[in-house]
Design a protein around this motif. Sequence first.
Motif, PDB file in Angstrom:
ATOM      1  N   TRP A  88       0.906  -0.962  -0.035  1.00  0.00           N
ATOM      2  CA  TRP A  88      -0.002  -0.022   0.000  1.00  0.00           C
ATOM      3  C   TRP A  88       0.913   1.183   0.174  1.00  0.00           C
ATOM      4  O   TRP A  88       2.034   1.348   0.329  1.00  0.00           O
ATOM      5  CB  TRP A  88      -1.113   0.076   1.304  1.00  0.00           C
ATOM      6  N   GLY A  89       0.237   2.349  -0.158  1.00  0.00           N
ATOM      7  CA  GLY A  89       0.855   3.631  -0.592  1.00  0.00           C
ATOM      8  C   GLY A  89       0.132   4.754  -0.171  1.00  0.00           C
ATOM      9  O   GLY A  89      -1.038   4.899  -0.604  1.00  0.00           O
ATOM     10  N   VAL A  90       0.504   5.789   0.425  1.00  0.00           N
ATOM     11  CA  VAL A  90      -0.047   6.977   1.019  1.00  0.00           C
ATOM     12  C   VAL A  90       0.856   8.179   0.515  1.00  0.00           C
ATOM     13  O   VAL A  90       2.177   8.221   0.640  1.00  0.00           O
ATOM     14  CB  VAL A  90      -0.311   6.870   2.371  1.00  0.00           C
ATOM     15  N   CYS A  91       0.363   9.139   0.228  1.00  0.00           N
ATOM     16  CA  CYS A  91       0.934  10.429  -0.204  1.00  0.00           C
ATOM     17  C   CYS A  91       0.123  11.642   0.452  1.00  0.00           C
ATOM     18  O   CYS A  91      -1.067  11.625   0.365  1.00  0.00           O
ATOM     19  CB  CYS A  91       1.009  10.635  -1.789  1.00  0.00           C
ATOM     20  N   PHE A  92       0.835  12.566   0.766  1.00  0.00           N
ATOM     21  CA  PHE A  92       0.350  13.968   1.516  1.00  0.00           C
ATOM     22  C   PHE A  92       1.074  15.009   0.779  1.00  0.00           C
ATOM     23  O   PHE A  92       2.366  15.003   0.606  1.00  0.00           O
ATOM     24  CB  PHE A  92       0.749  14.043   2.748  1.00  0.00           C
ATOM     25  N   ASN A  93       0.422  15.922   0.201  1.00  0.00           N
ATOM     26  CA  ASN A  93       1.157  16.768  -0.715  1.00  0.00           C
ATOM     27  C   ASN A  93       1.881  17.992   0.056  1.00  0.00           C
ATOM     28  O   ASN A  93       1.437  17.967   1.465  1.00  0.00           O
ATOM     29  CB  ASN A  93       0.076  17.505  -1.563  1.00  0.00           C
ATOM     30  N   ASP A  94       2.382  19.043  -0.484  1.00  0.00           N
ATOM     31  CA  ASP A  94       3.403  19.731   0.409  1.00  0.00           C
ATOM     32  C   ASP A  94       2.599  20.974   1.046  1.00  0.00           C
ATOM     33  O   ASP A  94       3.211  21.544   2.134  1.00  0.00           O
ATOM     34  CB  ASP A  94       4.228  20.598  -0.474  1.00  0.00           C
ATOM     35  N   ARG A  95       1.106  21.014   1.104  1.00  0.00           N
ATOM     36  CA  ARG A  95       0.350  21.929   1.877  1.00  0.00           C
ATOM     37  C   ARG A  95      -0.581  21.195   2.816  1.00  0.00           C
ATOM     38  O   ARG A  95      -1.287  21.980   3.544  1.00  0.00           O
ATOM     39  CB  ARG A  95      -0.459  23.009   0.958  1.00  0.00           C
ATOM     40  N   THR A  96      -0.455  19.725   3.048  1.00  0.00           N
ATOM     41  CA  THR A  96      -1.280  19.296   3.892  1.00  0.00           C
ATOM     42  C   THR A  96      -0.789  19.706   5.425  1.00  0.00           C
ATOM     43  O   THR A  96       0.704  19.645   5.601  1.00  0.00           O
ATOM     44  CB  THR A  96      -1.054  17.832   3.893  1.00  0.00           C
ATOM     45  N   ALA A  97      -1.675  19.740   6.138  1.00  0.00           N
ATOM     46  CA  ALA A  97      -1.543  20.307   7.636  1.00  0.00           C
ATOM     47  C   ALA A  97      -0.412  19.210   8.205  1.00  0.00           C
ATOM     48  O   ALA A  97      -0.825  17.878   8.354  1.00  0.00           O
ATOM     49  CB  ALA A  97      -2.562  20.169   8.614  1.00  0.00           C
ATOM     50  N   THR A  98       0.761  19.398   8.802  1.00  0.00           N
ATOM     51  CA  THR A  98       1.623  18.655   9.559  1.00  0.00           C
ATOM     52  C   THR A  98       0.894  17.820  10.509  1.00  0.00           C
ATOM     53  O   THR A  98       1.118  16.518  10.793  1.00  0.00           O
ATOM     54  CB  THR A  98       2.809  19.317  10.191  1.00  0.00           C
ATOM     55  N   GLU A  99      -0.253  18.392  11.193  1.00  0.00           N
ATOM     56  CA  GLU A  99      -0.709  17.421  12.106  1.00  0.00           C
ATOM     57  C   GLU A  99      -1.549  16.384  11.542  1.00  0.00           C
ATOM     58  O   GLU A  99      -1.712  15.266  12.375  1.00  0.00           O
ATOM     59  CB  GLU A  99      -1.826  18.529  12.934  1.00  0.00           C
ATOM     60  N   PHE A 100      -2.145  16.647  10.551  1.00  0.00           N
ATOM     61  CA  PHE A 100      -2.883  15.227   9.836  1.00  0.00           C
ATOM     62  C   PHE A 100      -1.634  14.137   9.560  1.00  0.00           C
ATOM     63  O   PHE A 100      -1.964  12.834   9.676  1.00  0.00           O
ATOM     64  CB  PHE A 100      -3.561  15.688   8.362  1.00  0.00           C
TER      65      PHE A 100
END
Length: 289
Positions: A88-100
């Motif tokens: 599995w893989g997950v991606c958060f982009n560069d403006r996603t809140a760090t808390e998430f």
Amino acid sequence: MNAPYDPRHDIDGDVYVTPRHLASSTYTGDPALAPLLDLGWDLQHDDLGNCYVTAPDRRVRVGYLPEGEDDGLWRINAYKDSFGPPAWGVCFNDRTATEFVAAFTTALATAYEQGPDAYLARPDPRTDEHEPFRAIVPLLKQGWEIERPRWGVFAVQAPDGLAGLEFTTGDLDPEAELTTRDARWQLWAGKSIDRAVWYATASTDTPVALLTAVTECVADPAPLPRWRTETTSYIKGAHLTQILPLKPSAPTPLDVQRAIASRRPAALPAASVPRWSTTSRPVLAGPRR
């Protein structure tokens, strides 16, 4: 007596952002890396400033990629075989809140300690624990509304219309899920999913517990602190509330005593009086003029 702890001492910001899904990144990866580094995961850097964190069994890998080729700042993959393709893989982009992101990595750290049956647990609609739609429940409890934006997509949207989560049904290309936004799950904020300010994607076999940790964090009604002057740290439409400075605490009796003591004049030193001794020779005064 020590003063009671006040969490405002540790606030990194001067305003609170409401709702929290309109808060952007804090632009530091430390809080999201900490849960994994605390378990002794290996940390490496490349020449560009990207960093890579790898689990001791080499079957979970996290990339924090500020100098990556696209806006996918966080890329997290897990493997059944450390030399095989990602499970599995997950991606958060560069403006996603760090808390998430930190909510995800904290849940990942917990799952890793429980073993592969936890961090590789596939969603399974036949079981309560791994039922995929458990991940949506925290959002529904906060008033997010169910939608069917297009055929084959189940979605929920935030009350302000500025965030959503989509679950795509049917067969998907496993490679595309890991390298594009065409993934089973997509969480986003902005005017629309096509004009998202921040987004997070997760592939089909991402454990439900990890997804739920993120949606619980997004759904939390508590605001997030940010700096008012850093307009990229929140999204247009967010409500900002000033964080009030700390008020001085009432002095204790000991504080009063110390203050009074500090105002007393210092005692004058005793005058230095020359004394004769039987072993010293007197100094005779010279003639007066």
